[in-house]
Design an enzyme around this catalytic site. Structure first.
Site, PDB file in Angstrom:
ATOM      1  N   ARG A  70       0.834  -1.219   0.000  1.00 16.77           N
ATOM      2  CA  ARG A  70       0.000   0.000   0.000  1.00 16.77           C
ATOM      3  C   ARG A  70       0.865   1.264   0.000  1.00 16.77           C
ATOM      4  O   ARG A  70       0.397   2.349  -0.313  1.00 16.77           O
ATOM      5  CB  ARG A  70      -0.972   0.000   1.177  1.00 16.77           C
ATOM      6  CG  ARG A  70      -1.964   1.142   1.104  1.00 16.77           C
ATOM      7  CD  ARG A  70      -3.195   1.042   2.023  1.00 16.77           C
ATOM      8  NE  ARG A  70      -3.108   0.085   3.089  1.00 16.77           N
ATOM      9  CZ  ARG A  70      -2.539   0.315   4.278  1.00 16.77           C
ATOM     10  NH1 ARG A  70      -2.014   1.480   4.550  1.00 16.77           N
ATOM     11  NH2 ARG A  70      -2.516  -0.639   5.207  1.00 16.77           N
ATOM     12  N   TYR A 126     -14.897  19.656 -13.090  1.00 19.80           N
ATOM     13  CA  TYR A 126     -15.277  18.260 -13.316  1.00 19.80           C
ATOM     14  C   TYR A 126     -16.325  17.869 -12.265  1.00 19.80           C
ATOM     15  O   TYR A 126     -16.163  18.132 -11.075  1.00 19.80           O
ATOM     16  CB  TYR A 126     -14.047  17.358 -13.203  1.00 19.80           C
ATOM     17  CG  TYR A 126     -14.416  15.911 -13.343  1.00 19.80           C
ATOM     18  CD1 TYR A 126     -14.720  15.382 -14.588  1.00 19.80           C
ATOM     19  CD2 TYR A 126     -14.501  15.087 -12.232  1.00 19.80           C
ATOM     20  CE1 TYR A 126     -15.096  14.066 -14.722  1.00 19.80           C
ATOM     21  CE2 TYR A 126     -14.868  13.761 -12.355  1.00 19.80           C
ATOM     22  CZ  TYR A 126     -15.174  13.260 -13.598  1.00 19.80           C
ATOM     23  OH  TYR A 126     -15.546  11.954 -13.727  1.00 19.80           O
ATOM     24  N   ASP A 142      -6.217  20.910 -12.371  1.00 19.09           N
ATOM     25  CA  ASP A 142      -6.615  19.682 -13.050  1.00 19.09           C
ATOM     26  C   ASP A 142      -6.248  19.852 -14.526  1.00 19.09           C
ATOM     27  O   ASP A 142      -6.877  20.621 -15.245  1.00 19.09           O
ATOM     28  CB  ASP A 142      -8.122  19.463 -12.865  1.00 19.09           C
ATOM     29  CG  ASP A 142      -8.590  18.122 -13.435  1.00 19.09           C
ATOM     30  OD1 ASP A 142      -7.937  17.608 -14.365  1.00 19.09           O
ATOM     31  OD2 ASP A 142      -9.615  17.610 -12.946  1.00 19.09           O
ATOM     32  N   LYS A 177      -7.848   9.256 -18.859  1.00 18.79           N
ATOM     33  CA  LYS A 177      -8.213   9.919 -20.105  1.00 18.79           C
ATOM     34  C   LYS A 177      -7.049   9.873 -21.110  1.00 18.79           C
ATOM     35  O   LYS A 177      -6.689   8.812 -21.555  1.00 18.79           O
ATOM     36  CB  LYS A 177      -8.692  11.343 -19.800  1.00 18.79           C
ATOM     37  CG  LYS A 177      -9.698  11.423 -18.642  1.00 18.79           C
ATOM     38  CD  LYS A 177     -11.039  10.771 -18.949  1.00 18.79           C
ATOM     39  CE  LYS A 177     -11.918  10.572 -17.719  1.00 18.79           C
ATOM     40  NZ  LYS A 177     -12.163  11.755 -16.905  1.00 18.79           N
TER      41      LYS A 177
HETATM   42  C1  LIG Z   1     -12.488  12.020 -15.562  1.00 18.95           C
HETATM   43  C2  LIG Z   1     -11.998  13.250 -14.894  1.00 18.95           C
HETATM   44  C3  LIG Z   1     -11.700  13.255 -13.519  1.00 18.95           C
HETATM   45  C4  LIG Z   1     -11.916  12.042 -12.647  1.00 18.95           C
HETATM   46  O1  LIG Z   1     -11.079  10.992 -12.992  1.00 18.95           O
HETATM   47  P1  LIG Z   1     -11.469   9.420 -12.803  1.00 18.95           P
HETATM   48  O2  LIG Z   1     -10.232   8.760 -13.297  1.00 18.95           O
HETATM   49  O3  LIG Z   1     -12.687   9.155 -13.614  1.00 18.95           O
HETATM   50  O4  LIG Z   1     -11.707   9.204 -11.345  1.00 18.95           O
HETATM   51  C5  LIG Z   1     -11.208  14.425 -12.973  1.00 18.95           C
HETATM   52  N1  LIG Z   1     -11.041  15.536 -13.725  1.00 18.95           N
HETATM   53  C6  LIG Z   1     -11.338  15.582 -15.036  1.00 18.95           C
HETATM   54  C7  LIG Z   1     -11.153  16.840 -15.799  1.00 18.95           C
HETATM   55  C8  LIG Z   1     -11.822  14.431 -15.667  1.00 18.95           C
HETATM   56  O5  LIG Z   1     -12.125  14.484 -16.974  1.00 18.95           O
END
Ligand SMILES: *Cc1c(COP(=O)(O)O)cnc(C)c1O
Length: 392
Positions: free
Chosen positions: A57, A110, A186, A211
């Site tokens: 972990r 998001y 982000d 993504k």
């Molecule tokens: C998808 C996304 C998230 C969350 O990520 P997960 O991997 O689905 O938990 C956060 N910020 C943005 C801009 C996203 O597109």
């Protein structure tokens, strides 16, 4: 862990770094790719010293090459930190806000990050000031507090999801720093090839690795990257204690996906710009939201701080919610699905989600442009727009 000297992140271009970083040392008969290590624990010496792997972990050798590669790409001086998902990374980042502190956040962040922040604020952990992130005056007023408490954290997302508003990263990071607020950006939509938030003054960069970085819609993974040792220490502790750690297989798949990041991003960005230009003049579309278009309110800012404009665009379909649903239903090549950043093009009406902010139009479709042939993508859209016109 030290950065692999063969990466030379200062000398090589990012496209090359995506290929070269996180490789095993070049030795005779060595594998060119790092192995997947499946072990919940590690052999110790009787006492645990700082830096020991100790337990699965706390660390896993499969994480290291990807954490190193993400750090090199974002221009950080410390290895990144992987998490089980982007949202797990959001959770760790929000934990940096002191109890009773103030968070300033874009109203179109998001959705998962927005819901988490709203729920934590409702519990009284901190107070939340939601802003139009494209409006510098409004954000700066929220940061200073205008007589109230100043902010402890500025959350940045640019372009925002799904409205694609562009924040003035340099000015907002400087303003946050002036009041002592930590800045978390982000960078999921842009990837480090298109935007480098640490260089623009952000303290922490967040990715949904799910993504573009992994890029094949087969992995859920998140990451935080910072050059600040104290912040990294706190975030690492949070990960170890809260347990939302990355799986070794997911980490390996994401590194494999990262190798082609530059090719994928280049193709998808070019196609997104071409589709945005064609959609902009189509009668079946009321409005196109895409910072790559000259007429877009975020265009000049995006040009100044990004290398390209990303490959997510939104359209408001003429004829409202029903027309938007008809369009999605008539597509054959585009897949109706949430998420973005994969090789395949996805489309989604965002307001189908109950939690989507009411300020997002009901007829708005978010398009994640993949790497298919752009004429094939266009033909499918144009044909589906004809179906909508015939139905209306
Ligand atoms: C998808 C996304 C998230 C969350 O990520 P997960 O991997 O689905 O938990 C956060 N910020 C943005 C801009 C996203 O597109």
């Amino acid at each position: 862990m030290t950065l692999e000297p063969s990466s030379h992140p200062d000398q090589l271009s990012p496209e090359t770094v995506a290929v070269t970083s996180g490789r095993p040392a070049r030795e005779h008969d060595a594998a060119v790719n790092p192995p997947i290590v499946l072990s919940s624990t590690y052999v110790g010496t009787g006492v645990v010293v700082d830096g020991d792997r100790a337990y699965g972990r706390y660390s896993n050798p499969t994480w290291d090459p990807l954490e190193e590669a993400l750090s090199a790409l974002e221009g950080a001086t410390l290895p990144g930190l992987l998490f089980a998902s982007g949202l797990a990374a959001v959770s760790a980042a929000l934990s940096l806000i002191p109890t009773g502190g103030v968070l300033v956040m874009p109203r179109h962040s998001y959705q998962g990050a927005l819901v988490m922040a709203q729920e934590q604020a409702a519990k009284g952990l901190f107070s939340l000031r939601m802003v139009d992130i494209a409006n510098n005056d409004e954000v700066i007023a929220a940061l200073t507090g205008s007589g109230e408490k100043a902010a402890d954290m500025l959350w940045l997302e640019s372009p925002t999801n799904p409205m694609l508003e562009v924040a003035d990263l340099h000015v907002l990071c400087r303003s946050a720093r002036a009041v002592g607020a930590v800045v978390v950006t982000d960078n999921t939509f842009s990837t480090p090839l298109v935007q480098k938030p640490l260089e623009l003054g952000s303290d922490v960069v967040l990715h949904s690795v799910t993504k573009y970085l992994a890029g094949h819609s087969d992995v859920i993974l998140g990451a935080l990257i910072t050059s600040d040792p104290a912040l990294r220490h706190t975030l690492l502790h949070y990960r170890s204690i809260h347990g939302a750690i990355a799986g070794p297989f997911e980490s390996w798949l994401a590194l494999r996906g990262l190798r082609t990041l530059a090719l994928r991003v280049e193709r998808a960005q070019a196609s997104a710009l071409e589709l945005a230009r064609r959609l902009e003049t189509h009668d079946g579309v009321d409005r196109v939201l895409f910072p790559g278009l000259d007429a877009d309110p975020g265009h000049q800012r995006a040009k100044a701080q990004m290398l390209g404009f990303g490959s997510v665009l939104c359209i408001e379909v003429a004829g409202g919610e029903e027309a938007a649903n008809t369009l999605v239903g008539a597509l054959r090549l585009w897949t109706p699905a949430t998420s973005l950043g994969g090789v395949e093009s996805l489309i989604e009406r965002r307001r189908r989600h109950a939690n989507e902010p009411a300020s997002v139009p009901v007829n708005l479709l978010r398009l994640s442009v993949g790497i298919e042939n752009v004429e094939d993508l266009w033909n499918d859209l144009a044909r589906a727009l004809d179906v909508v016109a015939a139905a209306g």
